[in-house]
Motif scaffolding. Structure first.
Motif, PDB file in Angstrom:
ATOM      1  N   SER A  35       0.818  -1.210   0.000  1.00 27.13           N
ATOM      2  CA  SER A  35       0.000   0.000   0.000  1.00 27.13           C
ATOM      3  C   SER A  35       0.855   1.265   0.000  1.00 27.13           C
ATOM      4  O   SER A  35       0.405   2.333  -0.410  1.00 27.13           O
ATOM      5  N   MET A  36       2.102   1.146   0.458  1.00 27.36           N
ATOM      6  CA  MET A  36       3.028   2.275   0.450  1.00 27.36           C
ATOM      7  C   MET A  36       3.851   2.318  -0.840  1.00 27.36           C
ATOM      8  O   MET A  36       4.707   3.171  -1.005  1.00 27.36           O
ATOM      9  N   GLY A  37       3.612   1.367  -1.745  1.00 23.64           N
ATOM     10  CA  GLY A  37       4.322   1.344  -3.012  1.00 23.64           C
ATOM     11  C   GLY A  37       5.600   0.523  -2.997  1.00 23.64           C
ATOM     12  O   GLY A  37       6.408   0.625  -3.920  1.00 23.64           O
ATOM     13  N   LEU A  38       5.785  -0.294  -1.970  1.00 26.21           N
ATOM     14  CA  LEU A  38       6.979  -1.144  -1.883  1.00 26.21           C
ATOM     15  C   LEU A  38       6.578  -2.588  -2.096  1.00 26.21           C
ATOM     16  O   LEU A  38       5.738  -3.126  -1.376  1.00 26.21           O
ATOM     17  N   ASN A  39       7.194  -3.215  -3.088  1.00 29.39           N
ATOM     18  CA  ASN A  39       6.900  -4.599  -3.401  1.00 29.39           C
ATOM     19  C   ASN A  39       8.162  -5.247  -3.937  1.00 29.39           C
ATOM     20  O   ASN A  39       9.139  -4.553  -4.251  1.00 29.39           O
ATOM     21  N   VAL A  40       8.152  -6.557  -4.070  1.00 26.81           N
ATOM     22  CA  VAL A  40       9.285  -7.249  -4.677  1.00 26.81           C
ATOM     23  C   VAL A  40       9.484  -6.665  -6.071  1.00 26.81           C
ATOM     24  O   VAL A  40       8.533  -6.519  -6.833  1.00 26.81           O
ATOM     25  N   GLY A  41      10.702  -6.266  -6.365  1.00 28.06           N
ATOM     26  CA  GLY A  41      11.030  -5.658  -7.643  1.00 28.06           C
ATOM     27  C   GLY A  41      11.145  -4.143  -7.580  1.00 28.06           C
ATOM     28  O   GLY A  41      11.656  -3.524  -8.503  1.00 28.06           O
ATOM     29  N   SER A  42      10.671  -3.533  -6.493  1.00 31.80           N
ATOM     30  CA  SER A  42      10.769  -2.076  -6.350  1.00 31.80           C
ATOM     31  C   SER A  42      12.221  -1.659  -6.172  1.00 31.80           C
ATOM     32  O   SER A  42      12.966  -2.265  -5.404  1.00 31.80           O
ATOM     33  N   GLU A  43      12.619  -0.627  -6.908  1.00 32.05           N
ATOM     34  CA  GLU A  43      13.955  -0.066  -6.762  1.00 32.05           C
ATOM     35  C   GLU A  43      13.911   1.020  -5.699  1.00 32.05           C
ATOM     36  O   GLU A  43      13.009   1.862  -5.701  1.00 32.05           O
ATOM     37  N   ILE A  44      14.881   0.987  -4.790  1.00 28.38           N
ATOM     38  CA  ILE A  44      14.923   1.961  -3.703  1.00 28.38           C
ATOM     39  C   ILE A  44      16.324   2.547  -3.556  1.00 28.38           C
ATOM     40  O   ILE A  44      17.297   1.955  -4.016  1.00 28.38           O
ATOM     41  N   GLU A  45      16.392   3.697  -2.927  1.00 26.13           N
ATOM     42  CA  GLU A  45      17.665   4.313  -2.566  1.00 26.13           C
ATOM     43  C   GLU A  45      17.569   4.732  -1.108  1.00 26.13           C
ATOM     44  O   GLU A  45      16.569   5.323  -0.691  1.00 26.13           O
ATOM     45  N   VAL A  46      18.594   4.427  -0.332  1.00 25.33           N
ATOM     46  CA  VAL A  46      18.616   4.838   1.064  1.00 25.33           C
ATOM     47  C   VAL A  46      19.075   6.288   1.142  1.00 25.33           C
ATOM     48  O   VAL A  46      20.125   6.646   0.619  1.00 25.33           O
ATOM     49  N   LEU A  47      18.259   7.125   1.764  1.00 30.21           N
ATOM     50  CA  LEU A  47      18.611   8.527   1.959  1.00 30.21           C
ATOM     51  C   LEU A  47      19.263   8.735   3.323  1.00 30.21           C
ATOM     52  O   LEU A  47      20.178   9.529   3.470  1.00 30.21           O
ATOM     53  N   ARG A  48      18.755   8.020   4.323  1.00 26.37           N
ATOM     54  CA  ARG A  48      19.341   8.092   5.667  1.00 26.37           C
ATOM     55  C   ARG A  48      19.161   6.735   6.331  1.00 26.37           C
ATOM     56  O   ARG A  48      18.068   6.192   6.367  1.00 26.37           O
ATOM     57  N   SER A  49      20.250   6.220   6.866  1.00 23.16           N
ATOM     58  CA  SER A  49      20.233   4.918   7.526  1.00 23.16           C
ATOM     59  C   SER A  49      19.870   5.091   8.990  1.00 23.16           C
ATOM     60  O   SER A  49      20.257   6.066   9.625  1.00 23.16           O
ATOM     61  N   GLY A  50      19.113   4.129   9.513  1.00 21.70           N
ATOM     62  CA  GLY A  50      18.772   4.142  10.930  1.00 21.70           C
ATOM     63  C   GLY A  50      19.981   3.877  11.808  1.00 21.70           C
ATOM     64  O   GLY A  50      19.979   4.191  12.989  1.00 21.70           O
ATOM     65  N   GLY A  51      21.019   3.314  11.216  1.00 18.57           N
ATOM     66  CA  GLY A  51      22.249   3.055  11.950  1.00 18.57           C
ATOM     67  C   GLY A  51      22.080   2.008  13.032  1.00 18.57           C
ATOM     68  O   GLY A  51      21.068   1.330  13.104  1.00 18.57           O
ATOM     69  N   GLY A  52      23.061   1.919  13.883  1.00 16.97           N
ATOM     70  CA  GLY A  52      23.064   0.933  14.947  1.00 16.97           C
ATOM     71  C   GLY A  52      22.118   1.247  16.089  1.00 16.97           C
ATOM     72  O   GLY A  52      21.901   0.429  16.960  1.00 16.97           O
ATOM     73  N   ASN A  53      21.517   2.452  16.091  1.00 14.23           N
ATOM     74  CA  ASN A  53      20.657   2.823  17.209  1.00 14.23           C
ATOM     75  C   ASN A  53      19.211   2.383  17.021  1.00 14.23           C
ATOM     76  O   ASN A  53      18.365   2.680  17.858  1.00 14.23           O
ATOM     77  N   GLY A  54      18.901   1.707  15.928  1.00 20.28           N
ATOM     78  CA  GLY A  54      17.547   1.205  15.698  1.00 20.28           C
ATOM     79  C   GLY A  54      16.567   2.255  15.234  1.00 20.28           C
ATOM     80  O   GLY A  54      15.359   2.050  15.288  1.00 20.28           O
ATOM     81  N   GLY A  55      17.056   3.384  14.759  1.00 19.67           N
ATOM     82  CA  GLY A  55      16.175   4.447  14.263  1.00 19.67           C
ATOM     83  C   GLY A  55      15.604   4.116  12.908  1.00 19.67           C
ATOM     84  O   GLY A  55      15.953   3.110  12.287  1.00 19.67           O
ATOM     85  N   PRO A  56      14.701   4.966  12.403  1.00 21.38           N
ATOM     86  CA  PRO A  56      14.089   4.709  11.099  1.00 21.38           C
ATOM     87  C   PRO A  56      15.070   4.901   9.952  1.00 21.38           C
ATOM     88  O   PRO A  56      16.038   5.646  10.059  1.00 21.38           O
ATOM     89  N   THR A  57      14.792   4.211   8.861  1.00 27.13           N
ATOM     90  CA  THR A  57      15.555   4.337   7.625  1.00 27.13           C
ATOM     91  C   THR A  57      14.716   5.143   6.647  1.00 27.13           C
ATOM     92  O   THR A  57      13.549   4.819   6.429  1.00 27.13           O
ATOM     93  N   LEU A  58      15.288   6.189   6.093  1.00 26.27           N
ATOM     94  CA  LEU A  58      14.592   7.017   5.114  1.00 26.27           C
ATOM     95  C   LEU A  58      14.992   6.539   3.725  1.00 26.27           C
ATOM     96  O   LEU A  58      16.182   6.471   3.405  1.00 26.27           O
ATOM     97  N   ILE A  59      13.986   6.180   2.916  1.00 25.53           N
ATOM     98  CA  ILE A  59      14.256   5.678   1.573  1.00 25.53           C
ATOM     99  C   ILE A  59      13.483   6.485   0.537  1.00 25.53           C
ATOM    100  O   ILE A  59      12.505   7.151   0.864  1.00 25.53           O
ATOM    101  N   ALA A  60      13.943   6.385  -0.705  1.00 29.37           N
ATOM    102  CA  ALA A  60      13.233   6.973  -1.838  1.00 29.37           C
ATOM    103  C   ALA A  60      12.933   5.853  -2.814  1.00 29.37           C
ATOM    104  O   ALA A  60      13.772   4.995  -3.073  1.00 29.37           O
TER     105      ALA A  60
END
Length: 94
Positions: A35-60
């Motif tokens: 429903s968010m537009g993410l499925n097998v085959g979707s191409e993504i780019e990481v804009l910001r990694s959640g890192g080792g602290n368990g934070g959210p990952t920002l993707i495009a």
């Protein structure tokens, strides 16, 4: 380990691009991502990694930016090269 190995989204660094090859969660989880537009085959780019602290990952993906929580991101399996993704997708469909 080769750079195109399948790994969770949480392992990618900012500016890395990948293709989703599997969603390792239940039906509700998969439906939510679709429903968010993410499925097998979707191409993504990481804009910001959640890192080792368990934070959210920002993707495009396409024209959309999404913040994915650490738990969800850890269930999204990605591969860096499309050749590897195509082989995985075809073998899982057979």
């Amino acid at each position: 380990m080769h750079d195109s190995a399948v790994r969770p989204l949480t392992r990618l660094q900012p500016k890395e691009k990948a293709v989703i090859v599997a969603l390792a969660g239940g039906r509700d989880f998969q439906n939510r991502l679709v429903s968010m537009g993410l499925n097998v085959g979707s191409e993504i780019e990481v804009l910001r990694s959640g890192g080792g602290n368990g934070g959210p990952t920002l993707i495009a993906t396409m024209e959309t930016r999404l913040a994915i929580g650490h738990g969800m991101a850890s269930k999204i399996m990605v591969a860096a090269d499309t050749l590897n993704c195509n082989m995985i997708t075809e073998s899982s469909e057979g």
